[in-house]
Design a protein around this motif. Structure first.
Motif, short mmCIF file in Angstrom:
data_model
loop_
_atom_site.label_atom_id
_atom_site.label_comp_id
_atom_site.label_asym_id
_atom_site.label_seq_id
_atom_site.Cartn_x
_atom_site.Cartn_y
_atom_site.Cartn_z
N GLY A 15 -2.13 6.78 18.60
CA GLY A 15 -3.25 6.01 17.89
C GLY A 15 -4.51 6.91 17.95
O GLY A 15 -4.32 8.15 18.07
N ARG A 39 -2.28 -2.21 15.15
CA ARG A 39 -2.74 -1.78 13.99
C ARG A 39 -1.89 -1.05 13.14
O ARG A 39 -1.99 -0.99 12.03
N LYS A 40 -1.01 -0.26 13.85
CA LYS A 40 0.03 0.69 13.05
C LYS A 40 1.21 -0.01 12.94
O LYS A 40 2.30 0.64 12.81
N SER A 75 3.44 0.92 10.27
CA SER A 75 4.14 2.39 10.11
C SER A 75 5.34 2.23 10.80
O SER A 75 5.96 3.47 10.91
#
Lengths: 431, 197
Positions: A270, B65-66, B69
């Protein structure tokens, strides 16, 4: 039992997260806060506190005039002597009217670095530093701080396969200031203290820690990559070839540093903890200990000068007594619960050398115990050492652990790293 | 990306929850509930409980959030989460080194009389064990970050070579070479303390 079992035994299972921690994390995941990781939010909070403390409204004199004032003055810091590690070495020095901005100091360092004659490469890039950390000790009646010193002496082989040598040594703990020394004597001048070991793993051990220096730990082995430094952001080994290819244009260098910071195992990780500006400053401080060309070193200082949130603290002496300018910068630092600190770097603008980094206490706290497992009661002033009764993971409630207070005050140097040597060498350092 | 469709009463495979959560964020809660304790435990073993509280929470925020992906065809959610957690841990390398340093230092200190009195029968064993601890902590600290990540994902998290490759996004063969290099260094450092010696 093989070495993997031994690793598991060394790093045993920790108690599970508390219900509160789990609930808070779960709630945060789906609340509006979710977009900002906690580490980033708390970093912003700390920075605000620093601004309050340093918000002295110092008039800033930027530009060429300030730089010349500063180059003239930097050789003779006004502060005298070198107080013990925990002391305050800030000095008003040139007076507020002549106080150059952090930007002016860093740009002056950039100018000096660019003028430096490049030195011939040697077999080893040697970086020798000494670090100080405050160790809280004593009793409720006689609280005091000890300054623990550790030295590092690393010689990185420039050519892969050549031997490199990494030395680190605990140099012992001594009372941080004369006031701490008095309290230490009143406590019976102990040469060792009880220290909790592995509180974090839930199984408490109060072991005795000697305040005497220990033998050096030496790691000598063939260099894996021919690395002379490591990038902070992604931990990449940096060779002289890579460093020589660094751009000397500050904007391009900054872009490269951002790539290092943002590198995240090819998309798995992240965003970095802390703001990009904080990470760029950390990377810059790291790079200044690497063998850079004069032009690239100058560019690093220019990148630093472009980062917001820095303020001049005036002329300071570093822990070795060398004079330079103190610059408070927005950085991350870990202090015990309830305490806050300001990251500071000391740079000599006339030589373009980074001398040291420090963390200075801005908000003193009282307690020092962190990470206590559930059910463990801290005992002010040093309580009963947990005995066999208190074994268990987590330990049964009612087990007590020593708990000390310390004597923290605003302006105290909580930790420092002083760069003694960052230069080419042709021989390995002694152990 | 797997669409995460499931038919009838058959619960969808776990990995498919991630895909569905893109449209239905609450589905991500399943991922959280299944893995939070495990990820927290891994981080706590490397950095302590207090740091783990924050880092584990951040790991799931970042995963959330990812999530777009996440590639279900590339490996398990678990390996993906360990990868994110490892990246977060790497931001605390200095704290980790400090811990190893403290272990070395502590293990190198003489036992206090009162401490020994509590464990009389154990003293001799403990002296040996403490020396081994010191050497092991030193060896762990001296590993390169990449080697240490592989070693601890295998030793502590119990990931397979394939899962480590997914977590760290490194070639399968690299996992093996990093692991054997790390183990070799640990064995060398343990010397006489090594059980096989």
């Amino acid at each position: 039992m093989d070495e993997l079992h031994m690793v598991r035994a060394l790093l045993p299972q920790a108690p599970p997260p508390t219900r509160e921690v789990t609930a808070a994390a779960r709630t945060r995941l789906f609340s509006g806060e979710a977009s900002v990781p906690r580490s980033e939010r708390s970093a912003r909070g700390r920075r605000r506190a620093h601004w309050l403390w340093y918000g002295l409204g110092l008039p800033l004199v930027a530009g060429a005039a300030a730089v010349s004032v500063l180059l003239a003055a930097s050789g003779q810091p006004a502060s005298t002597g070198h107080p013990a590690a925990g002391g305050l070495r800030r000095s008003p020095a040139t007076g507020k009217a002549n106080m150059p901005s952090a930007q002016a100091v860093l740009l002056a360092a950039a100018t000096s670095a660019a003028k430096r004659t490049p030195t011939a490469m040697g077999k080893y890039w040697r970086v020798a530093t000494t670090s100080m950390d405050i160790l809280v000790a004593g009793t409720k009646a006689h609280p005091y701080d000890l300054a623990e010193l550790t030295r590092f002496d690393n010689a990185w082989a420039r050519v892969a396969g050549q031997p490199l040598k990494l030395v680190n040594q605990y140099l012992g703990a001594k009372p941080a200031t004369s006031r701490d020394a008095a309290a230490w004597r009143a406590d019976g001048s102990p040469t060792q203290g009880r220290k909790l070991l592995d509180v974090r793993n839930g199984v408490l051990k109060a072991i005795s820690q000697s305040y005497a220096p220990s033998a050096p730990f030496v790691d000598q082995e063939p260099s894996q990559f021919g690395e002379v430094a490591w990038a902070v952001g992604d931990g990449s080994p940096l060779t002289t070839t890579q460093l020589a290819a660094f751009p000397s244009d500050p904007a391009k260098l900054r872009a490269q540093m951002i790539r290092y910071v943002n590198y995240d195992y090819r998309g798995v990780g992240g965003p970095p903890a802390g703001s990009m500006d904080e990470n760029l400053m950390t990377e810059a401080i790291n790079l200044l200990q690497a063998p850079l060309t004069p032009a690239v070193e100058s560019a690093v200082y220019q990148v630093m000068a472009g980062l917001p949130g820095s303020r001049t603290l005036g002329l300071m002496r570093d822990p070795l007594g060398r004079g330079g300018y103190g610059i408070a910068y927005a950085g991350q630092n870990s202090l015990p619960q309830g305490m806050q600190g300001q990251s500071v770097l000391i740079v000599d603008p006339s030589s373009g050398k980074l001398l040291a980094t420090e963390v200075i206490v801005t908000t003193p706290g009282t307690g020092i115990v962190r990470d206590l497992p559930p059910g463990v009661v801290p005992t002010p002033g040093g309580g009963k050492v947990p005995g066999p009764r208190c074994k268990g993971n987590p330990p049964p409630s009612g087990c007590t652990v020593p708990f000390t207070y310390g004597t923290h005050h605003q302006g105290q140097v909580w930790s420092y790293t002083v760069i003694k040597v960052a230069a080419w060498a042709n021989t390995l350092p002694p152990s | 990306m797997v669409a995460g469709q499931s038919d009838g009463a058959e619960p969808p495979p776990h990995e498919q929850y991630i895909g569905r959560s893109m449209d239905a964020p609450e589905v991500f809660a399943v991922v959280f509930d299944r893995h939070f304790h495990e990820i927290h435990g891994y981080v706590a073993r490397r950095l302590g409980t207090s740091a783990a509280d924050d880092i584990a929470a951040d790991t799931f925020l970042i995963a959330y959030r990812k999530r777009a992906s996440y590639d279900a065809s590339a490996g398990s959610v678990r390996a993906w989460l360990y990868g994110i957690a490892t990246r977060q841990i790497s931001r605390h390398r200095r704290d980790e080194m400090r811990t190893y340093r403290a272990m070395r230092r502590a293990a190198g200190s003489p036992l206090a009389p009162e401490h020994a009195a509590d464990h009389t029968e154990l003293v001799a064993d403990r002296v040996t064990a403490l020396t081994a601890r010191r050497d092991l902590a030193a060896a762990l600290a001296a590993l390169s970050p990449g080697d240490r990540d592989v070693l601890l994902l295998v030793a502590l998290a119990g990931l397979s070579h394939a899962e480590v490759a997914v977590a760290l996004r490194i070639p399968y063969g690299t996992v093996g070479s990093r692991l054997s290099r790390a183990r070799k260094k640990l064995r060398a450092a343990l010397g006489a303390h090594h059980p096989a010696a």
